[in-house]
Design a protein around this motif. Structure first.
Motif, PDB file in Angstrom:
ATOM      1  N   VAL A 191       0.806  -1.295   0.063  1.00  0.00           N
ATOM      2  CA  VAL A 191      -0.065   0.003   0.039  1.00  0.00           C
ATOM      3  C   VAL A 191       0.991   1.303   0.015  1.00  0.00           C
ATOM      4  CG1 VAL A 191      -2.155  -1.110   1.123  1.00  0.00           C
ATOM      5  CG2 VAL A 191      -0.155  -0.228   2.508  1.00  0.00           C
ATOM      6  N   ALA A 192       2.073   1.275   0.499  1.00  0.00           N
ATOM      7  CA  ALA A 192       2.940   2.506   0.174  1.00  0.00           C
ATOM      8  C   ALA A 192       4.474   1.987   0.221  1.00  0.00           C
ATOM      9  CB  ALA A 192       2.774   3.153   1.575  1.00  0.00           C
ATOM     10  N   ARG A 193       5.167   2.957  -0.599  1.00  0.00           N
ATOM     11  CA  ARG A 193       6.498   2.723  -0.496  1.00  0.00           C
ATOM     12  C   ARG A 193       7.393   3.902  -0.209  1.00  0.00           C
ATOM     13  NH1 ARG A 193       8.175   1.082  -6.440  1.00  0.00           N
ATOM     14  NH2 ARG A 193      10.198   0.949  -5.578  1.00  0.00           N
ATOM     15  N   ASN A 194       8.243   3.793   0.548  1.00  0.00           N
ATOM     16  CA  ASN A 194       9.216   4.828   1.147  1.00  0.00           C
ATOM     17  C   ASN A 194       8.221   6.047   1.910  1.00  0.00           C
ATOM     18  OD1 ASN A 194      11.748   3.914   0.161  1.00  0.00           O
ATOM     19  ND2 ASN A 194      10.980   4.692  -1.704  1.00  0.00           N
ATOM     20  N   TRP A 195       7.167   5.584   2.793  1.00  0.00           N
ATOM     21  CA  TRP A 195       6.509   6.505   3.452  1.00  0.00           C
ATOM     22  C   TRP A 195       7.355   7.049   4.502  1.00  0.00           C
ATOM     23  CZ3 TRP A 195       4.463   6.924   8.444  1.00  0.00           C
ATOM     24  CH2 TRP A 195       3.490   7.917   8.501  1.00  0.00           C
ATOM     25  N   SER A 196       7.164   8.262   4.716  1.00  0.00           N
ATOM     26  CA  SER A 196       7.962   9.047   5.578  1.00  0.00           C
ATOM     27  C   SER A 196       6.879   9.971   6.587  1.00  0.00           C
ATOM     28  CB  SER A 196       9.162   9.787   4.973  1.00  0.00           C
ATOM     29  OG  SER A 196       8.606  10.781   4.279  1.00  0.00           O
ATOM     30  N   CYS A 197       7.645  10.251   7.682  1.00  0.00           N
ATOM     31  CA  CYS A 197       7.028  11.529   8.477  1.00  0.00           C
ATOM     32  C   CYS A 197       8.088  11.897   9.343  1.00  0.00           C
ATOM     33  CB  CYS A 197       5.983  10.683   9.408  1.00  0.00           C
ATOM     34  SG  CYS A 197       6.697   9.398  10.458  1.00  0.00           S
ATOM     35  N   ARG A 198       7.754  12.883  10.291  1.00  0.00           N
ATOM     36  CA  ARG A 198       8.567  13.585  11.057  1.00  0.00           C
ATOM     37  C   ARG A 198       9.554  12.671  11.884  1.00  0.00           C
ATOM     38  NH1 ARG A 198       6.489  13.774  16.099  1.00  0.00           N
ATOM     39  NH2 ARG A 198       4.333  13.584  16.379  1.00  0.00           N
ATOM     40  N   VAL A 199       8.994  11.647  12.249  1.00  0.00           N
ATOM     41  CA  VAL A 199       9.631  10.542  13.329  1.00  0.00           C
ATOM     42  C   VAL A 199      10.702   9.501  12.350  1.00  0.00           C
ATOM     43  CG1 VAL A 199       8.235  11.004  15.029  1.00  0.00           C
ATOM     44  CG2 VAL A 199       7.850   8.976  13.698  1.00  0.00           C
ATOM     45  N   GLY A 200      10.421   9.297  11.225  1.00  0.00           N
ATOM     46  CA  GLY A 200      11.166   8.148  10.334  1.00  0.00           C
ATOM     47  C   GLY A 200      10.673   8.087   8.876  1.00  0.00           C
ATOM     48  N   GLU A 201      11.171   6.903   8.582  1.00  0.00           N
ATOM     49  CA  GLU A 201      10.580   6.534   7.168  1.00  0.00           C
ATOM     50  C   GLU A 201      10.610   4.907   7.201  1.00  0.00           C
ATOM     51  OE1 GLU A 201      11.894   5.506   2.731  1.00  0.00           O
ATOM     52  OE2 GLU A 201      13.408   5.605   4.509  1.00  0.00           O
ATOM     53  N   VAL A 202       9.599   4.396   6.672  1.00  0.00           N
ATOM     54  CA  VAL A 202       9.116   3.078   6.220  1.00  0.00           C
ATOM     55  C   VAL A 202       9.394   2.800   4.844  1.00  0.00           C
ATOM     56  CG1 VAL A 202       7.627   0.933   6.543  1.00  0.00           C
ATOM     57  CG2 VAL A 202       7.761   3.087   8.221  1.00  0.00           C
ATOM     58  N   ASP A 203      10.225   1.531   4.449  1.00  0.00           N
ATOM     59  CA  ASP A 203      10.458   1.431   3.169  1.00  0.00           C
ATOM     60  C   ASP A 203       9.363   1.012   2.336  1.00  0.00           C
ATOM     61  OD1 ASP A 203      12.978   2.065   3.364  1.00  0.00           O
ATOM     62  OD2 ASP A 203      13.687   0.138   4.021  1.00  0.00           O
ATOM     63  N   LEU A 204       8.805  -0.274   2.942  1.00  0.00           N
ATOM     64  CA  LEU A 204       7.570  -0.595   2.299  1.00  0.00           C
ATOM     65  C   LEU A 204       6.207  -1.012   3.423  1.00  0.00           C
ATOM     66  CD1 LEU A 204       9.146  -3.306   0.258  1.00  0.00           C
ATOM     67  CD2 LEU A 204       8.090  -1.402  -0.751  1.00  0.00           C
ATOM     68  N   ILE A 205       5.138  -0.684   3.054  1.00  0.00           N
ATOM     69  CA  ILE A 205       3.968  -1.157   3.949  1.00  0.00           C
ATOM     70  C   ILE A 205       3.011  -2.048   3.175  1.00  0.00           C
ATOM     71  CG2 ILE A 205       2.155  -0.040   5.345  1.00  0.00           C
ATOM     72  CD1 ILE A 205       3.744   2.695   5.495  1.00  0.00           C
ATOM     73  N   ALA A 206       2.573  -3.136   3.591  1.00  0.00           N
ATOM     74  CA  ALA A 206       1.701  -3.912   2.816  1.00  0.00           C
ATOM     75  C   ALA A 206       0.828  -4.741   3.751  1.00  0.00           C
ATOM     76  CB  ALA A 206       2.711  -5.060   2.252  1.00  0.00           C
ATOM     77  N   TYR A 207      -0.287  -5.141   3.485  1.00  0.00           N
ATOM     78  CA  TYR A 207      -1.431  -5.882   4.035  1.00  0.00           C
ATOM     79  C   TYR A 207      -0.796  -7.235   3.664  1.00  0.00           C
ATOM     80  CZ  TYR A 207      -4.262  -2.471   5.579  1.00  0.00           C
ATOM     81  OH  TYR A 207      -5.036  -1.372   6.354  1.00  0.00           O
ATOM     82  N   GLY A 208      -0.853  -8.242   4.786  1.00  0.00           N
ATOM     83  CA  GLY A 208      -0.490  -9.636   4.618  1.00  0.00           C
ATOM     84  C   GLY A 208      -1.667 -10.458   5.021  1.00  0.00           C
ATOM     85  N   PRO A 209      -1.685 -11.826   5.187  1.00  0.00           N
ATOM     86  CA  PRO A 209      -2.781 -12.468   5.200  1.00  0.00           C
ATOM     87  C   PRO A 209      -3.466 -12.052   6.583  1.00  0.00           C
ATOM     88  CG  PRO A 209      -0.935 -13.766   5.293  1.00  0.00           C
ATOM     89  CD  PRO A 209      -0.549 -12.399   4.662  1.00  0.00           C
ATOM     90  N   HIS A 210      -2.672 -11.751   7.694  1.00  0.00           N
ATOM     91  CA  HIS A 210      -3.139 -11.668   9.082  1.00  0.00           C
ATOM     92  C   HIS A 210      -2.735 -10.295   9.709  1.00  0.00           C
ATOM     93  CE1 HIS A 210      -3.809 -16.013   8.998  1.00  0.00           C
ATOM     94  NE2 HIS A 210      -2.598 -15.960   8.727  1.00  0.00           N
ATOM     95  N   HIS A 211      -2.062  -9.660   9.134  1.00  0.00           N
ATOM     96  CA  HIS A 211      -1.704  -8.142   9.772  1.00  0.00           C
ATOM     97  C   HIS A 211      -0.972  -7.243   8.665  1.00  0.00           C
ATOM     98  CE1 HIS A 211       2.187 -10.446   9.754  1.00  0.00           C
ATOM     99  NE2 HIS A 211       2.540  -9.112   9.742  1.00  0.00           N
ATOM    100  N   LEU A 212      -1.000  -6.115   9.141  1.00  0.00           N
ATOM    101  CA  LEU A 212      -0.181  -4.848   8.260  1.00  0.00           C
ATOM    102  C   LEU A 212       1.276  -5.078   8.658  1.00  0.00           C
ATOM    103  CD1 LEU A 212      -0.674  -2.406   6.343  1.00  0.00           C
ATOM    104  CD2 LEU A 212      -0.983  -1.190   8.742  1.00  0.00           C
ATOM    105  N   GLY A 213       2.060  -4.965   7.620  1.00  0.00           N
ATOM    106  CA  GLY A 213       3.491  -5.260   7.627  1.00  0.00           C
ATOM    107  C   GLY A 213       4.172  -3.832   7.438  1.00  0.00           C
ATOM    108  N   PHE A 214       5.275  -3.644   8.305  1.00  0.00           N
ATOM    109  CA  PHE A 214       6.207  -2.462   8.131  1.00  0.00           C
ATOM    110  C   PHE A 214       7.361  -2.985   8.060  1.00  0.00           C
ATOM    111  CE2 PHE A 214       2.488  -0.808  10.339  1.00  0.00           C
ATOM    112  CZ  PHE A 214       2.043   0.489   9.838  1.00  0.00           C
ATOM    113  N   PHE A 215       8.085  -2.670   6.595  1.00  0.00           N
ATOM    114  CA  PHE A 215       9.151  -3.433   6.087  1.00  0.00           C
ATOM    115  C   PHE A 215      10.361  -2.441   6.142  1.00  0.00           C
ATOM    116  CE2 PHE A 215       5.714  -6.008   4.612  1.00  0.00           C
ATOM    117  CZ  PHE A 215       6.042  -7.348   4.914  1.00  0.00           C
ATOM    118  N   GLU A 216      11.600  -2.820   6.770  1.00  0.00           N
ATOM    119  CA  GLU A 216      12.829  -2.206   6.514  1.00  0.00           C
ATOM    120  C   GLU A 216      13.495  -3.077   5.418  1.00  0.00           C
ATOM    121  OE1 GLU A 216      16.144   0.290   7.051  1.00  0.00           O
ATOM    122  OE2 GLU A 216      14.010   0.744   7.198  1.00  0.00           O
ATOM    123  N   VAL A 217      14.043  -2.495   4.445  1.00  0.00           N
ATOM    124  CA  VAL A 217      14.779  -3.264   3.340  1.00  0.00           C
ATOM    125  C   VAL A 217      16.536  -2.960   3.517  1.00  0.00           C
ATOM    126  CG1 VAL A 217      15.303  -4.083   1.182  1.00  0.00           C
ATOM    127  CG2 VAL A 217      12.825  -3.486   1.829  1.00  0.00           C
TER     128      VAL A 217
END
Length: 134
Positions: free
Chosen positions: A45-71
């Motif tokens: 659902v998102a790539r390189n999502w950033s805010c004032r506190v940091g950045e997340v490389d990938l955000i994705a919905y999986g079968p059981h939860h929302l995953g926040f990925f550092e690559v």
């Protein structure tokens, strides 16, 4: 195309300086991680999502939860594996950004998990990808 081999995205050859090469290598690793997640059934659902506190490389919905990925991507044979380069401070920033994402989009009740994807390549043609749930 053989399994485990990938054609380089054209943007990688455009960089000649060291910092540009490192950034391009990181984008290449994120592209491989994105492809891996899609093939594994994750809905990115998102790539390189950033805010004032940091950045997340990938955000994705999986079968059981929302995953926040550092690559993390590394080149060559090295004594340090890519997953070892993610220190506690970096992972804390990813977690803080994940909480910020959940609050911003009113998903506080959504189960979520932090993940690390490590990509290691000797020659940008062959690679090894490892997925860790933190």
């Amino acid at each position: 195309m053989k399994r485990g081999r990938v054609i380089r995205p054209c943007f990688f050859a455009a960089y000649t300086r060291k910092a540009g090469e490192r950034a391009a290598l990181g984008r290449w690793g994120e592209w491989l991680a994105l492809r891996y997640l899609r093939r594994s059934g994750w809905d990115v659902v998102a790539r390189n999502w950033s805010c004032r506190v940091g950045e997340v490389d990938l955000i994705a919905y999986g079968p059981h939860h929302l995953g926040f990925f550092e690559v993390r991507t590394r080149r060559g044979p090295s004594s340090v594996r890519p997953e070892e380069t993610a220190d506690e401070e970096k992972l804390a920033r990813v977690e803080a950004a994940a909480w910020h994402f959940l609050r911003r989009y009113e998903l506080e009740e959504q189960p979520f998990g932090l993940h690390l994807i490590a990509v290691e390549t000797p020659d940008l043609r062959r690679y090894e990808l490892r997925h860790w749930r933190l």
